[in-house]
Design an enzyme around this catalytic site. Structure first.
Site, PDB file in Angstrom:
ATOM      1  N   LYS A 188     -58.921 -16.024 -46.637  1.00 54.71           N
ATOM      2  CA  LYS A 188     -59.863 -14.838 -45.932  1.00 54.71           C
ATOM      3  C   LYS A 188     -59.565 -13.678 -46.628  1.00 54.71           C
ATOM      4  CE  LYS A 188     -59.931 -12.828 -41.166  1.00 54.71           C
ATOM      5  NZ  LYS A 188     -59.268 -12.811 -39.934  1.00 54.71           N
ATOM      6  N   ASP A 223     -59.166 -12.463 -29.022  1.00 58.42           N
ATOM      7  CA  ASP A 223     -60.267 -12.760 -29.543  1.00 58.42           C
ATOM      8  C   ASP A 223     -60.464 -14.439 -29.361  1.00 58.42           C
ATOM      9  OD1 ASP A 223     -62.865 -12.563 -30.791  1.00 58.42           O
ATOM     10  OD2 ASP A 223     -62.277 -12.633 -32.705  1.00 58.42           O
TER      11      ASP A 223
END
Length: 485
Positions: A46, A139
């Site tokens: 990431k 999330d």
């Protein structure tokens, strides 16, 4: 090396990682498939661009994500391998999950209840472990639930993307007031900027449960419409969208309660309640289909006119064979009654007054032939009779079946034969009695008698021509009978 996060780094090197391709893109980062050249293993890398890494707030969030992910040692949380910064590029290296995310599975339609519960039970366990450490994911959505079947005999789930995870946070927004996260699965308190805890993730998990069972999230549309639904509307009933027990509606409604105090105590309890509410359907390995449509209580289906089938136009014949008769208008006459009234061939037909046989109920015009008469309905097309009702064998007078015409003819034949037999018997009796009287009826013990002349003339007087009888002579064998003058 450029720090533009929107740029594709495929084929480039970032420290010890060779970037092989793009796995996905987000608003703040890009997920790459990469190879750790030191260890020779595949990783998910990431990367946050330099323009965001320069922002102190984003840099702080990035470091928090790395620390929170590495602090959670759970089988259903993606393991973190490494994080750092190279040439202004911040990165996190984690396990590469060879599989698909839950969002791609839902895009194909509803998921089987058994599979849904099996996958979300792992998500719930991971979230409760996170909450027990005082953290909130913030999330939870299908795109952050990774599913793989390459690591064990059954499908294994990993909860990913802890970039918004906070400890004792209040409604997660940037310092500028911008909302961070996905409003499609966000709890009302998250949208309003109120205090958050594990029940906030539970609300999002209930939304994911709804999406798995129905194939779409509870509230759809543009962002304002979705936010308004979470803040002020009840979630749609699952049982109205798919063929599942209505008890699951209460489970989703409680998990998505506007007030956090009205929700379940934890996420595992939510999934357990869903399994209990689904009952036998919880073991189904087939995605639920559309619900069965039934008329509400107190309502009945649309009534059709007499003799008209559903979808048939008024006045239209229903096809081959005589028209169907509603059960409530069928003549109250058993099927065996008419055949029993037919004349028997072993005995003459009993004399009855002219008219219909007794017990026969004359039908009103338009009712068609009585039960038991005529061919089955699958025989040829009906022909119109004189009364406007179809008759499979031509016209027929009301109340007189055609079979009785032949029966009456047969009865008259038997009556004629009986008369002839009786007449023959009478004539035979006369002849027998006459022969007996002439042969020995007047003889005495001696056998001598005088045979008188029998008058047969119209005057009724004895005949004058009778001769005297001789005592010595034998009686003649024949007596001549002559009419008187």
């Amino acid at each position: 090396m450029t720090g533009d996060v929107s740029g594709d780094l495929t084929g480039r090197r970032l420290g010890n990682y060779r970037i092989d391709g793009v796995l996905g893109k987000g608003g703040m980062s890009v997920m790459y498939k990469a190879t750790d050249v030191r260890l020779g293993r595949k990783v998910a890398l990431k990367v946050i661009g330099e323009h965001l890494g320069a922002d102190a707030e984003f840099r702080e969030r990035f470091v928090d994500e790395a620390r929170n992910t590495s602090a959670i040692d759970h089988a259903n949380v993606v393991p973190l391998y490494d994080f750092g910064e190279i040439d202004g590029m911040h990165y996190i290296a984690m396990r590469l999950v060879d599989g698909a995310d839950l969002a791609s599975l839902i895009s194909a339609g509803p998921i089987a209840p058994e599979r849904t519960l099996r996958l979300l039970d792992q998500v719930a366990d991971a979230l409760d472990s996170l909450h027990n450490r005082g953290l909130v994911h913030l999330d939870v959505k299908p795109a952050n639930v990774l599913v793989t079947s390459r690591e064990s005999a059954r499908e294994h789930v990993y909860v990913a993307d802890f970039g918004l995870t906070r400890r004792g946070a209040t409604g997660h927004r940037t310092r500028g007031g911008d909302f961070l996260g996905s409003p499609t699965y966000a709890a009302p308190e998250h949208l309003r900027g109120e205090p958050l805890d594990g029940r906030t993730d539970q609300y999002a998990l209930a939304c994911v449960l709804f999406a798995c069972l129905t194939g779409s999230p509870p509230f759809k549309g543009d962002v304002p419409t979705v936010i308004k639904g979470h803040l002020a509307s009840e979630p749609p009933a699952v049982s109205r969208l798919v063929a599942l027990p209505s008890a699951v509606d209460d489970v989703v409604r409680k998990g998505m309660a506007k007030n956090p105090a009205d929700r379940y105590d934890n996420c595992v309890e939510l999934i357990s309640a869903a399994r209990k509410a689904l009952g036998p359907a919880a073991a189904s390995q087939t995605p639920p289909g559309a619900p069965h449509t039934t008329a509400p209580r107190g309502e009945v289906g649309q009534m059709q006119p007499y003799g008209q089938q559903p979808g048939q136009q008024p006045g239209q014949q229903p096809g081959w064979g005589p028209p169907q008769m509603p059960p409530q208008q069928m003549p109250q006459q058993p099927q065996q009654q008419m055949p029993q009234q037919m004349p028997q061939q072993q005995a003459p037909m009993p004399q009855q007054p002219y008219g219909p046989p007794q017990g026969y109920q004359q039908q009103q015009p338009g009712y068609g032939p009585p039960p038991g008469y005529g061919p089955p309905q699958q025989f040829g097309p009906p022909q119109q009779s004189g009364f406007g009702s179809p008759s499979p064998f031509g016209q027929q007078q009301p109340g007189f079946p055609q079979e009785e015409k032949g029966g009456r003819k047969l009865a008259w034949l038997w009556i004629g034969l009986a008369v002839l037999v009786v007449a023959g018997g009478v004539i035979a009796a006369i002849l027998l009695l006459g022969g007996k009287d002439s042969g020995d009826g007047g003889s005495g013990g001696t056998g001598k008698t005088t045979a008188p002349n029998i008058q047969v003339g119209p005057t009724g007087r004895p005949s004058a021509s009778a001769g005297a009888s001789s005592s010595a002579a034998e009686p003649p064998e024949k007596v001549s009978i002559k009419p008187s003058a």
